[in-house]
Design a protein around this motif. Sequence first.
Motif, PDB file in Angstrom:
ATOM      1  N   VAL A  79       0.844  -1.199   0.000  1.00  0.00           N
ATOM      2  CA  VAL A  79       0.000   0.000   0.000  1.00  0.00           C
ATOM      3  C   VAL A  79       0.879   1.249   0.000  1.00  0.00           C
ATOM      4  CG1 VAL A  79      -1.771   1.280   1.256  1.00  0.00           C
ATOM      5  CG2 VAL A  79      -1.860  -1.218   1.186  1.00  0.00           C
ATOM      6  N   SER A  80       1.925   1.247   0.813  1.00  0.00           N
ATOM      7  CA  SER A  80       2.819   2.415   0.861  1.00  0.00           C
ATOM      8  C   SER A  80       3.583   2.571  -0.449  1.00  0.00           C
ATOM      9  CB  SER A  80       3.785   2.291   2.037  1.00  0.00           C
ATOM     10  OG  SER A  80       4.748   1.296   1.817  1.00  0.00           O
ATOM     11  N   HIS A  81       3.999   1.458  -1.046  1.00  0.00           N
ATOM     12  CA  HIS A  81       4.719   1.539  -2.328  1.00  0.00           C
ATOM     13  C   HIS A  81       3.813   2.065  -3.436  1.00  0.00           C
ATOM     14  CE1 HIS A  81       8.613  -0.113  -1.247  1.00  0.00           C
ATOM     15  NE2 HIS A  81       8.010  -1.058  -0.548  1.00  0.00           N
ATOM     16  N   ILE A  82       2.537   1.690  -3.400  1.00  0.00           N
ATOM     17  CA  ILE A  82       1.593   2.250  -4.366  1.00  0.00           C
ATOM     18  C   ILE A  82       1.471   3.756  -4.158  1.00  0.00           C
ATOM     19  CG2 ILE A  82      -0.826   2.267  -5.089  1.00  0.00           C
ATOM     20  CD1 ILE A  82       0.847  -0.145  -6.044  1.00  0.00           C
ATOM     21  N   GLY A  83       1.542   4.181  -2.903  1.00  0.00           N
ATOM     22  CA  GLY A  83       1.542   5.613  -2.631  1.00  0.00           C
ATOM     23  C   GLY A  83       2.708   6.312  -3.308  1.00  0.00           C
ATOM     24  N   PHE A  84       3.896   5.702  -3.252  1.00  0.00           N
ATOM     25  CA  PHE A  84       5.055   6.277  -3.932  1.00  0.00           C
ATOM     26  C   PHE A  84       4.861   6.271  -5.443  1.00  0.00           C
ATOM     27  CE2 PHE A  84       7.348   5.355   0.086  1.00  0.00           C
ATOM     28  CZ  PHE A  84       7.974   6.581   0.239  1.00  0.00           C
ATOM     29  N   LEU A  85       4.299   5.192  -5.978  1.00  0.00           N
ATOM     30  CA  LEU A  85       4.072   5.116  -7.422  1.00  0.00           C
ATOM     31  C   LEU A  85       3.119   6.226  -7.876  1.00  0.00           C
ATOM     32  CD1 LEU A  85       3.612   1.913  -9.499  1.00  0.00           C
ATOM     33  CD2 LEU A  85       1.967   3.766  -9.774  1.00  0.00           C
ATOM     34  N   LEU A  86       2.113   6.509  -7.044  1.00  0.00           N
ATOM     35  CA  LEU A  86       1.148   7.551  -7.395  1.00  0.00           C
ATOM     36  C   LEU A  86       1.746   8.950  -7.336  1.00  0.00           C
ATOM     37  CD1 LEU A  86      -2.053   6.223  -5.575  1.00  0.00           C
ATOM     38  CD2 LEU A  86      -1.612   6.241  -8.034  1.00  0.00           C
ATOM     39  N   LEU A  87       2.887   9.097  -6.646  1.00  0.00           N
ATOM     40  CA  LEU A  87       3.546  10.407  -6.619  1.00  0.00           C
ATOM     41  C   LEU A  87       3.892  10.874  -8.022  1.00  0.00           C
ATOM     42  CD1 LEU A  87       6.096  10.187  -3.640  1.00  0.00           C
ATOM     43  CD2 LEU A  87       3.929  11.392  -3.699  1.00  0.00           C
ATOM     44  N   GLY A  88       4.437   9.940  -8.837  1.00  0.00           N
ATOM     45  CA  GLY A  88       4.814  10.294 -10.200  1.00  0.00           C
ATOM     46  C   GLY A  88       3.599  10.601 -11.058  1.00  0.00           C
ATOM     47  N   LEU A  89       2.545   9.789 -10.925  1.00  0.00           N
ATOM     48  CA  LEU A  89       1.327  10.038 -11.704  1.00  0.00           C
ATOM     49  C   LEU A  89       0.692  11.362 -11.321  1.00  0.00           C
ATOM     50  CD1 LEU A  89      -0.397   6.522 -11.816  1.00  0.00           C
ATOM     51  CD2 LEU A  89       0.355   7.869 -13.779  1.00  0.00           C
ATOM     52  N   ALA A 109      14.463   4.393  -7.133  1.00  0.00           N
ATOM     53  CA  ALA A 109      13.047   4.461  -7.495  1.00  0.00           C
ATOM     54  C   ALA A 109      12.322   5.509  -6.655  1.00  0.00           C
ATOM     55  CB  ALA A 109      12.401   3.088  -7.314  1.00  0.00           C
ATOM     56  N   LYS A 110      12.569   5.502  -5.341  1.00  0.00           N
ATOM     57  CA  LYS A 110      11.943   6.508  -4.473  1.00  0.00           C
ATOM     58  C   LYS A 110      12.408   7.908  -4.836  1.00  0.00           C
ATOM     59  CE  LYS A 110      10.753   3.970  -0.235  1.00  0.00           C
ATOM     60  NZ  LYS A 110      10.866   2.599  -0.695  1.00  0.00           N
ATOM     61  N   LEU A 111      13.692   8.047  -5.111  1.00  0.00           N
ATOM     62  CA  LEU A 111      14.234   9.363  -5.457  1.00  0.00           C
ATOM     63  C   LEU A 111      13.592   9.906  -6.731  1.00  0.00           C
ATOM     64  CD1 LEU A 111      16.353  11.495  -4.646  1.00  0.00           C
ATOM     65  CD2 LEU A 111      17.992  10.301  -6.114  1.00  0.00           C
ATOM     66  N   ALA A 112      13.362   9.020  -7.695  1.00  0.00           N
ATOM     67  CA  ALA A 112      12.780   9.453  -8.975  1.00  0.00           C
ATOM     68  C   ALA A 112      11.363   9.988  -8.790  1.00  0.00           C
ATOM     69  CB  ALA A 112      12.784   8.290  -9.968  1.00  0.00           C
ATOM     70  N   VAL A 113      10.523   9.279  -8.010  1.00  0.00           N
ATOM     71  CA  VAL A 113       9.137   9.748  -7.853  1.00  0.00           C
ATOM     72  C   VAL A 113       9.067  10.980  -6.954  1.00  0.00           C
ATOM     73  CG1 VAL A 113       8.066   7.512  -8.357  1.00  0.00           C
ATOM     74  CG2 VAL A 113       8.725   8.053  -6.002  1.00  0.00           C
ATOM     75  N   LEU A 114       9.971  11.103  -5.996  1.00  0.00           N
ATOM     76  CA  LEU A 114       9.991  12.313  -5.166  1.00  0.00           C
ATOM     77  C   LEU A 114      10.357  13.530  -6.010  1.00  0.00           C
ATOM     78  CD1 LEU A 114      11.681  10.909  -1.931  1.00  0.00           C
ATOM     79  CD2 LEU A 114       9.313  11.695  -2.155  1.00  0.00           C
ATOM     80  N   ARG A 115      11.307  13.355  -6.919  1.00  0.00           N
ATOM     81  CA  ARG A 115      11.654  14.441  -7.837  1.00  0.00           C
ATOM     82  C   ARG A 115      10.465  14.798  -8.731  1.00  0.00           C
ATOM     83  NH1 ARG A 115      17.664  12.638 -10.074  1.00  0.00           N
ATOM     84  NH2 ARG A 115      18.892  13.472  -8.326  1.00  0.00           N
ATOM     85  N   ALA A 116       9.740  13.774  -9.164  1.00  0.00           N
ATOM     86  CA  ALA A 116       8.577  14.022 -10.016  1.00  0.00           C
ATOM     87  C   ALA A 116       7.507  14.807  -9.264  1.00  0.00           C
ATOM     88  CB  ALA A 116       8.000  12.693 -10.507  1.00  0.00           C
ATOM     89  N   ALA A 117       7.311  14.490  -7.977  1.00  0.00           N
ATOM     90  CA  ALA A 117       6.338  15.230  -7.174  1.00  0.00           C
ATOM     91  C   ALA A 117       6.759  16.687  -7.022  1.00  0.00           C
ATOM     92  CB  ALA A 117       6.183  14.576  -5.800  1.00  0.00           C
ATOM     93  N   LEU A 118       8.045  16.910  -6.809  1.00  0.00           N
ATOM     94  CA  LEU A 118       8.538  18.288  -6.715  1.00  0.00           C
ATOM     95  C   LEU A 118       8.364  19.012  -8.043  1.00  0.00           C
ATOM     96  CD1 LEU A 118      11.836  17.748  -4.667  1.00  0.00           C
ATOM     97  CD2 LEU A 118       9.724  18.828  -3.868  1.00  0.00           C
TER      98      LEU A 118
END
Length: 482
Positions: free
Chosen positions: A308-318, A395-404
């Motif tokens: 569930v938490s990993h899906i949360g990270f995946l949704l950051l990029g979307l 992977a986490k770094l990439a989606v966090l950058r996308a959210a920013l």
Amino acid sequence: MTTPLLPSTADLLPLLPEVTLVAGAFVLLILDLFVDNRRRIVTHALTLLLLAGVLWMIAAGCGGQGTVFNGMFVRDTLADVAKVVILLVSGLSLVYAWPYLRERNLYPGEVPVLVLFATAGMMVLVSAGSLVMAYLGLELLALCSYALVALNRDDGLSTEAAMKYIVLGSLASGLLLYGMSLIYGATGTLRLDAIHSAIANAPDRALLLTGVVFLVAGIAFKLGAAPFHMWLPDVYQGAPTPITLFISAGPKLAAFGMAYRLLEGGVGPLSEQWQLLLAGLAAVSLVIGNVVAIAQTNLKRMLAYSTVSHIGFLLLGLAGGGATGYAASLFYGISYALMSVASFGAIVVLSRQGFEAEQIDDFKGLNARSPWQAGLVLCVMASLAGVPPFLGFWAKLAVLRAALGGDLVWLAILGVVCAVVGAFYYLRVIKVMYFDEPVGEAHPPRAGRVLPVVFGINALGLLALGLWWNPIMAWCVKAFAA
């Protein structure tokens, strides 16, 4: 000049991998009638060869890219990237499944066939060019998954998990189908590209937005995002571990492909609204997934809440949107699929007949018994926690950058905080392996060599890919290049 009613053989070439996979599944289904239980290794090996052959066809570009059935089926770089990983994890799940299920007399001939049809459903899902094709792929995957979860009919927990999965899955399919019907009513078309074009002139915007809400709710359930995650822990715990491995990896990547096709490809002009919904789902998933996972003592339930938490990270990029955000989400989906296979693979490797290594306490003192296995499990948990230089960190770094990049600073900060919280329960597994005393008698090592070798490659691959992650990221960026 009129358009022919029936497509020619050349027009159907982009469908060649899917046609090959489905035709092979039917052949294996018939072949199984003439193979007794002692020789079932034949159909198992042929299934792996078929998956490898279809993977090679996609990687080699056999059939080429293009659209089929008047745009209903789309084969592009995104579809090829996702399909290669889906086929890979499906093959790995069968490798893990063979010794585990055979030890428990749970390997009927339907298992490889159901896996093949579920894989075909995932491949159709990521190539959907219309609402009809998306629903067709989704239901093909779902129906096969229900049967696989209910494989152990004599186990009450497995049967209960299957019933919950069927009931809640049917509810989610209904939500998704209702949302699709509203969007069709507002735009008058089923093709996603036509929906995209028709939104600007849609007369009933309220109807369209209502359809988008139901669409996002259905996608959230299939991904396992909170608060639509209620099926996940029970299904993961109740299903045989190799089946949990299968439904935890490839389907999540397929659900990402479905989300991209439906949201960006279909209702893209309404991105301001659905990205806000995805941001909210990401925040709730990050908080609930990480907080509840801390309280779990069953490793499969812990991994379910961590999903569930990993899906949360995946949704950051979307939620961040744009080619960069979508590429980051695809990269995260690929990374998570490989990590999920390895995490449940660790349980499969350490389990024996009469002993399911499902409790965190079952890993106590593993380093004293088998330092090599403990080291491999450490690699898996470190990657899931996002410890550098493992694949999960990038992977986490990439989606966090996308959210920013999508001006979601608050969501990126929440992601960082939840990543730190999530590291606790992964480190707890490492702690019991290295600092706690062994409990009970040591189980004899597994007789076969194949499974430990596959798990070793899988676990060490998370470190290797963490050191050389750029080619995968470049592959994902290429999938969304204009």
